[in-house]
Scaffold this active site. Structure first.
Site, PDB file in Angstrom:
ATOM      1  CD  GLU A  17      -2.958  -1.141   2.249  1.00 56.75           C
ATOM      2  OE1 GLU A  17      -4.150  -1.194   1.942  1.00 56.75           O
ATOM      3  OE2 GLU A  17      -2.560  -1.078   3.422  1.00 56.75           O
TER       4      GLU A  17
ATOM      5  CG  HIS B 110      -3.465   2.593   5.417  1.00 60.70           C
ATOM      6  ND1 HIS B 110      -4.800   2.926   5.404  1.00 60.70           N
ATOM      7  CD2 HIS B 110      -3.393   1.357   4.870  1.00 60.70           C
ATOM      8  CE1 HIS B 110      -5.496   1.927   4.872  1.00 60.70           C
ATOM      9  NE2 HIS B 110      -4.663   0.961   4.541  1.00 60.70           N
TER      10      HIS B 110
ATOM     11  CG  HIS C 233      -6.845  -2.358   7.278  1.00 64.04           C
ATOM     12  ND1 HIS C 233      -6.474  -3.540   6.676  1.00 64.04           N
ATOM     13  CD2 HIS C 233      -6.470  -1.366   6.433  1.00 64.04           C
ATOM     14  CE1 HIS C 233      -5.877  -3.269   5.505  1.00 64.04           C
ATOM     15  NE2 HIS C 233      -5.853  -1.951   5.356  1.00 64.04           N
TER      16      HIS C 233
ATOM     17  CE1 TYR D 152      -7.389  18.403  22.795  1.00 58.23           C
ATOM     18  CE2 TYR D 152      -9.520  18.611  23.902  1.00 58.23           C
ATOM     19  CZ  TYR D 152      -8.162  18.885  23.845  1.00 58.23           C
ATOM     20  OH  TYR D 152      -7.574  19.658  24.804  1.00 58.23           O
TER      21      TYR D 152
ATOM     22  CG  HIS E 293      -9.004   0.193   2.606  1.00 57.85           C
ATOM     23  ND1 HIS E 293      -8.337   0.275   1.411  1.00 57.85           N
ATOM     24  CD2 HIS E 293      -8.081  -0.215   3.508  1.00 57.85           C
ATOM     25  CE1 HIS E 293      -7.077  -0.098   1.584  1.00 57.85           C
ATOM     26  NE2 HIS E 293      -6.900  -0.391   2.847  1.00 57.85           N
TER      27      HIS E 293
HETATM   28 ZN   LIG Z   1      -5.179  -0.879   3.793  1.00 54.95          ZN
END
Ligand SMILES: [Zn+2]
Length: 210
Positions: free
Chosen positions: A73, A92, A94, A119, A159
């Site tokens: 990714e 990144h 999940h 926040y 995702h």
């Molecule tokens: Zn991902």
């Protein structure tokens, strides 16, 4: 911060995210900008068991310099860096609650989560929703690139989040803030909410530009 310190920081934060259930298996990836390229977590690596010496180092042209092959990714990271010269790190995940929100039907792509806390507004600013693309679809890189100039926090539909920060700690904290905000938002679905007003949000954005 020296490269060796940055390598250690990536591993420490990866372990912390894994230990708290914010990532699992080999999901999720982290990158940090260097003067001469980037450090990235390797493909199929578990963030809970990273080795500083095995992190992928790529040069400014994206060529592997040392370590394992970078995450599959990596294009999410390179698309974001290309549009955000000030970004020093990208995370990144999940992470479950953020993914859960990304699956909800009829989300507003300009505001998938409303301003429920100060926040959230301060650390995430304007969250953008990017439509679903299958894993490996290069269209996702273009879709991220299209919004990354205006948004340092992007939620990929079905995702998970991609979040840039000026440094690794900032990117990690913002990702955690999004995850907790997503959890709150899901808890509150169906309840009558008193959201922050437009004036509240404008005042926060002026004081804490993202
Ligand atoms: Zn991902």
């Amino acid at each position: 911060m020296t490269e060796s310190r940055l390598r250690e920081e990536i591993c420490l934060h990866g372990r912390s995210l894994f230990d708290r259930g914010l990532t699992f298996g080999s999901a999720g990836n982290i990158s940090v900008r260097l003067d001469d390229g980037w450090l990235m977590t390797p493909t199929n690596a578990c963030l809970g068991r990273l080795d500083p010496a095995e992190l992928s180092k790529v040069d400014l042209q994206g060529r592997l310099v040392s370590g394992g092959k970078p995450t599959k990714e990596s294009f999410l990271h390179t698309s974001m860096y290309a549009e955000r010269p000030s970004a020093g790190a990208i995370v990144h995940l999940h992470s479950t609650h953020s993914v859960a929100v990304s699956v909800l039907a009829d989300l507003d792509p300009q505001e998938p989560i409303p301003p429920i806390t100060a926040y959230y507004v301060m650390k995430i600013g304007r969250l953008a929703l990017v439509p679903y693309y299958a894993p490996g679809d290069v269209g996702l890189a273009d879709a991220v690139r299209e919004v990354a100039g205006r948004h340092h926090a992007v939620l990929l539909a079905n995702h998970g989040p991609v979040i840039a920060g000026k440094d690794l700690e900032t990117a990690i904290y913002a990702t955690e803030e999004l995850e907790e905000t997503a959890r709150l938002y899901l808890m509150l679905r169906g309840e009558k909410l008193r959201l922050l007003s437009a004036a509240d949000v404008a005042a926060l954005r002026q004081k804490y530009p993202s």
